[in-house]
Design an enzyme around this catalytic site. Sequence first.
Site, PDB file in Angstrom:
ATOM      1  N   GLU A 177       4.298  -7.114   2.156  1.00  0.00           N
ATOM      2  CA  GLU A 177       4.700  -5.871   2.392  1.00  0.00           C
ATOM      3  C   GLU A 177       5.652  -5.994   3.652  1.00  0.00           C
ATOM      4  OE1 GLU A 177       2.105  -2.430   3.421  1.00  0.00           O
ATOM      5  OE2 GLU A 177       3.728  -1.251   3.210  1.00  0.00           O
ATOM      6  N   LYS A 219       5.758  -5.359  -1.866  1.00  0.00           N
ATOM      7  CA  LYS A 219       5.699  -4.258  -1.630  1.00  0.00           C
ATOM      8  C   LYS A 219       6.830  -3.756  -0.485  1.00  0.00           C
ATOM      9  CE  LYS A 219       2.708  -0.575   0.193  1.00  0.00           C
ATOM     10  NZ  LYS A 219       1.354   0.403   0.078  1.00  0.00           N
TER      11      LYS A 219
HETATM   12  P1  13P Z   1       3.208   5.103   2.416  1.00  0.00           P
HETATM   13  O1  13P Z   1       3.394   5.040   0.907  1.00  0.00           O
HETATM   14  O2  13P Z   1       2.611   6.196   3.188  1.00  0.00           O
HETATM   15  O3  13P Z   1       4.178   4.633   3.278  1.00  0.00           O
HETATM   16  O4  13P Z   1       1.976   4.005   2.637  1.00  0.00           O
HETATM   17  C1  13P Z   1       2.141   2.873   2.220  1.00  0.00           C
HETATM   18  C2  13P Z   1       1.451   1.725   2.817  1.00  0.00           C
HETATM   19  O5  13P Z   1       0.443   0.908   2.627  1.00  0.00           O
HETATM   20  C3  13P Z   1       2.043   1.568   4.219  1.00  0.00           C
HETATM   21  O6  13P Z   1       1.316  -0.028   4.701  1.00  0.00           O
END
Ligand code: 13P
Length: 340
Positions: A177, A219
């Site tokens: 991510e 992500k």
């Molecule tokens: P949000 O969808 O609230 O941005 O959170 C996703 C997430 O896992 C952030 O690390």
Amino acid sequence: MDKQKLEAVARGIVAPGKGVLAADESFPTIKKRLKSINLDSTEEYRRSYRELLFTTPGVEEFIGGVITFDETMRHKATDGTPFPELLTSRDIYPGIKVDKGTRDLAFHPGEKFTQGLDGLRERLAEYVEMGATFTKWRTVYAIGKDIPTTYGYQINASSLAQYAALCQEAGLVPIVEPEVLMDGDHTIERCEEVTTITLEAVFAELFTAGVVLEGMLLKPNMILSGKSCSEQAGVQEVAEATIRVLKRTVPSAVPGIVFLSGGQTPAQATENLSAMNAIGRFPWELSFSYGRALQEETLKAWVGKPENTADAQKTFYRRAKLNSMARFGEYTPELESKTI
Ligand code: 13P
């Protein structure tokens, strides 16, 4: 490492119509979320709220995986079932966030790096024992005048690759991510530029580290105008820019891309995902891994009262279903006020 198993898990999490619930709020973040409904962050509120989400009837149709936090992974439902076992029994893959949050990057004002690599191999072994099947590690990039810098891109890409390799070694699917933040007055073009460089750097490092692309999920953020930019890009522009960036940077061997919501409203996050899937013609599953956008309405419906649990679960089910429809490009804003 069993590559076939990794790929099967990655594909299972993003099976058609399914996405991920990010319920991996760290202690400071869950404190903020509970404060938004005037609750103190007690262990029992944290546990019972997660139980509400994980036991929502029928939600397994739309949720293929749940990302938890260390404390949640160790919690049990009211009937004594450990949460990982509860999720698995509902055909939902249990996952865990394994990074230890971000810190300021020395000599690089405004930039962050993510910690948590020390001892990660040992922590992963414990999570495997507890039933985890996948993990998440988040790096963040703020957009500013001279940032991100080359060093910022490089060090964060490097930690994502080290993390992903360690996870696959342990038999866990890594969710990689890299989040380019929405905060700021930058244009959508600048977000596109920064996200492109970020993803190029990340995939270069993943490749060098030997990460099996078929056994991971990405992500990313969507390509959006900065939150305080005076000109906000519309849904179609966001969808087209996001797909363009992903096609340029994400190898087709990656089974799925699961967006973070990043501060978009629930309806915006659903609408943008649907617009992308309506465009189609890309090689990966394009899905969601929302935290706030999946939970905001549910928290408000619950407000910590046991008598609101059933209504709050209906709210969660509904938003998960709308996002599942977005997986097929079938969501329209009109559905927000309709029975679905
Ligand atoms: P949000 O969808 O609230 O941005 O959170 C996703 C997430 O896992 C952030 O690390």
